[in-house]
Motif scaffolding. Structure first.
Motif, short mmCIF file in Angstrom:
data_model
loop_
_atom_site.label_atom_id
_atom_site.label_comp_id
_atom_site.label_asym_id
_atom_site.label_seq_id
_atom_site.Cartn_x
_atom_site.Cartn_y
_atom_site.Cartn_z
N THR A 62 41.38 77.93 37.35
CA THR A 62 42.42 77.23 36.73
C THR A 62 42.05 75.88 37.31
O THR A 62 41.55 75.51 38.48
N VAL A 63 42.23 74.83 36.46
CA VAL A 63 42.21 73.43 36.80
C VAL A 63 43.13 72.90 37.87
O VAL A 63 43.23 72.01 38.62
N CYS A 64 44.33 73.58 37.78
CA CYS A 64 45.75 73.49 38.53
C CYS A 64 45.07 73.45 39.96
O CYS A 64 45.53 72.54 40.82
N GLU A 65 44.42 74.47 40.30
CA GLU A 65 43.85 74.76 41.57
C GLU A 65 42.69 73.80 42.09
O GLU A 65 42.35 73.04 43.06
N ALA A 68 43.29 70.27 42.58
CA ALA A 68 44.47 70.13 43.52
C ALA A 68 45.80 69.34 43.06
O ALA A 68 46.06 68.43 43.58
N CYS A 69 46.20 70.02 41.76
CA CYS A 69 47.20 69.29 41.21
C CYS A 69 48.70 69.14 41.66
O CYS A 69 48.85 70.40 42.06
N PRO A 70 49.31 67.95 41.83
CA PRO A 70 50.45 67.97 42.74
C PRO A 70 51.33 68.93 42.15
O PRO A 70 52.60 69.14 42.51
N ASN A 71 51.26 69.09 40.57
CA ASN A 71 52.52 69.83 39.84
C ASN A 71 52.50 71.29 40.18
O ASN A 71 53.29 71.89 39.27
N ILE A 72 51.41 71.76 40.74
CA ILE A 72 51.20 73.40 40.59
C ILE A 72 52.34 74.11 40.84
O ILE A 72 52.71 75.26 40.20
N GLY A 73 53.20 73.59 41.90
CA GLY A 73 54.60 74.74 42.42
C GLY A 73 55.39 74.62 41.02
O GLY A 73 55.86 75.81 40.48
N GLU A 74 55.59 73.47 40.49
CA GLU A 74 56.68 73.47 39.28
C GLU A 74 56.22 74.31 38.10
O GLU A 74 56.67 75.04 37.54
N CYS A 75 54.57 74.01 37.72
CA CYS A 75 54.05 74.55 36.53
C CYS A 75 53.84 76.29 36.55
O CYS A 75 54.27 76.86 35.87
N TRP A 76 53.55 76.41 37.86
CA TRP A 76 53.29 78.09 37.96
C TRP A 76 54.37 78.72 38.17
O TRP A 76 54.69 80.09 37.92
N LYS A 79 55.10 79.91 35.02
CA LYS A 79 54.07 80.66 34.52
C LYS A 79 53.45 79.74 33.57
O LYS A 79 52.77 80.15 32.50
N HIS A 80 53.14 78.45 33.55
CA HIS A 80 52.30 77.72 32.94
C HIS A 80 51.18 77.16 33.88
O HIS A 80 51.43 76.35 34.77
N ALA A 81 49.92 77.83 33.41
CA ALA A 81 48.74 77.61 34.23
C ALA A 81 47.60 77.06 33.08
O ALA A 81 47.65 77.50 32.01
N THR A 82 46.96 76.01 33.46
CA THR A 82 45.61 75.66 32.66
C THR A 82 44.32 76.20 33.05
O THR A 82 44.09 75.75 34.22
N VAL A 83 43.81 76.98 32.21
CA VAL A 83 42.73 77.87 32.38
C VAL A 83 41.43 77.10 32.30
O VAL A 83 41.23 76.20 31.35
N THR A 301 52.79 62.55 35.48
CA THR A 301 52.10 63.19 34.43
C THR A 301 50.44 63.50 34.33
O THR A 301 49.80 62.85 34.85
N ARG A 302 50.05 64.55 33.90
CA ARG A 302 48.83 65.15 33.94
C ARG A 302 48.76 65.61 32.30
O ARG A 302 49.63 65.81 31.67
N SER A 303 47.26 65.60 32.10
CA SER A 303 47.28 65.76 30.49
C SER A 303 47.90 67.54 30.04
O SER A 303 48.24 67.55 28.84
N SER A 304 48.07 68.26 30.99
CA SER A 304 48.49 69.91 30.51
C SER A 304 49.80 69.90 31.25
O SER A 304 50.78 70.64 31.00
N TYR A 305 50.56 68.69 31.71
CA TYR A 305 51.90 68.64 32.33
C TYR A 305 53.03 68.92 31.15
O TYR A 305 52.95 68.01 30.31
N HIS A 306 53.72 69.97 30.97
CA HIS A 306 54.93 70.25 29.91
C HIS A 306 54.10 70.19 28.88
O HIS A 306 54.75 69.80 27.53
#
Ligand code: SF4
Length: 326
Positions: A62-65, A68-76, A79-83, A301-306
């Protein structure tokens, strides 16, 4: 001469040496303190653990990991992960990106089915699929994007699909055309920064090639939403950012995302500025005035955020605009 001094002791040693001889002893750069508006909660929820378990069991990166995206706690938690497909090793070495660089492994033929399984098991209404750059492959990995889209349509037909692709620089135009023909709902390609900073921040890419890619998606299929993003805080000027917005609009880009660049490790480009939330709001107002269907601009904001919520907003905005034109 090797000096066996580590950590804070090493810094004290360098400071003392620097005061004695300020010309010859380099001081380590001071750690940058993040402003309060950047702080995020540590990822600890049950939803986060469940998303992580699923990604590992399906052997998906995942690009989240990786970023090192700062939003990983909120997004995961949601259950929203960017593969991230095409492996976890990139053939480029952009100065802002934490994904490892090297010679990637062969493609995983099971990857498309695994992505579709993840979408189905997470119950995703919208999925974002991105990839590393694969300059080593004849088609840059475009064929694998097509297979992933096809597997998702088969196994998770209700899930809308957003792809965030590399630039496919020096690859045949037909590679990108095959992806367009597979009809993702959203085609995202990030310009990342202003053209002046490309040689240092995105040295393997070319600004106008990226812009042409976005323009060609719309030319081939105007029904596909196009999306692009920039990071700020890398030393860009305000008017340069406005010019990037104009360039995107001339390529008919629908959705602009803007976020604060954060330095993943001391080896990466330094943060030149922490852009305030007020300045982001000003950028967003200008971007809306320039005609984007949707604008998301904030420090985190990240391109996959929300991305799922924003896809629905974009659809609604397009319908409203078409209705107004009738
Ligand atoms: S913003 Fe995107 S990259 Fe970051 S954690 Fe959320 S889904 Fe992953």
């Amino acid at each position: 001469m090797t000096v066996g001094v580590a950590g804070r002791g090493r810094n004290r040693y360098l400071r003392a040496m620097s005061e004695a001889d300020p010309v010859s002893v380099p001081m380590p750069a001071p750690r940058q303190r993040k402003p309060d508006w950047i702080r995020v909660k540590a990822p600890v929820s049950a939803g986060y653990m469940e998303t992580k378990r699923l990604m590992r069991s399906l052997n998906l990166a995942t690009v989240c990991e990786e970023a090192a995206c700062p939003n990983i706690g909120e997004c995961w938690t949601r259950k929203h992960a960017t593969v991230m497909i095409l492996g976890d090793t990139c053939t480029r070495a952009c100065a802002f990106c934490n994904v490892k660089t090297g010679m990637p492994r062969a493609l995983d033929p099971l990857e498309p089915e695994h992505v579709a399984t993840a979408a189905a098991e997470l119950g995703l209404s919208h999925i974002v699929v991105t990839s590393v750059d694969r300059d080593d492959l004849p088609d840059g990995g475009a064929g694998q994007f097509v297979k992933v889209i096809e597997a998702l349509r088969r196994n998770a037909p209700a899930t809308t699909i957003e792809i965030l692709t590399p630039d496919f620089r020096n690859k045949a135009e037909s590679a990108v055309e095959k992806i367009i023909e597979a009809r993702p709902d959203v085609y995202n390609h990030n310009l990342e920064t202003v053209p002046r900073l490309y040689p240092t921040i995105r040295p393997g890419a070319r600004y106008y090639a990226s812009l042409r890619l976005l323009e060609s998606v719309k030319r081939h299929d105007p029904s596909i939403f196009t999306k692009s993003g920039v990071m700020v805080g890398l030393g860009e000027q305000r008017l340069e950012v406005h010019q990037v917005m104009d360039d995107m609009r001339s390529a008919d880009v629908d959705f602009l995302t803007m976020g604060q660049y954060l330095q993943p490790t001391p080896r990466h480009a330094t943060v030149e500025e922490f852009v305030t939330p007020q300045a982001f709001a000003a950028y967003a107002a200008i971007a809306r005035a320039k005609g984007f269907l949707l604008v998301a601009a904030s420090p985190l904001t990240r391109s996959s955020y929300h991305a799922g919520d924003d896809f629905e907003k974009m659809r609604t905005a397009r319908e409203a605009r078409l209705a107004a034109a009738r």
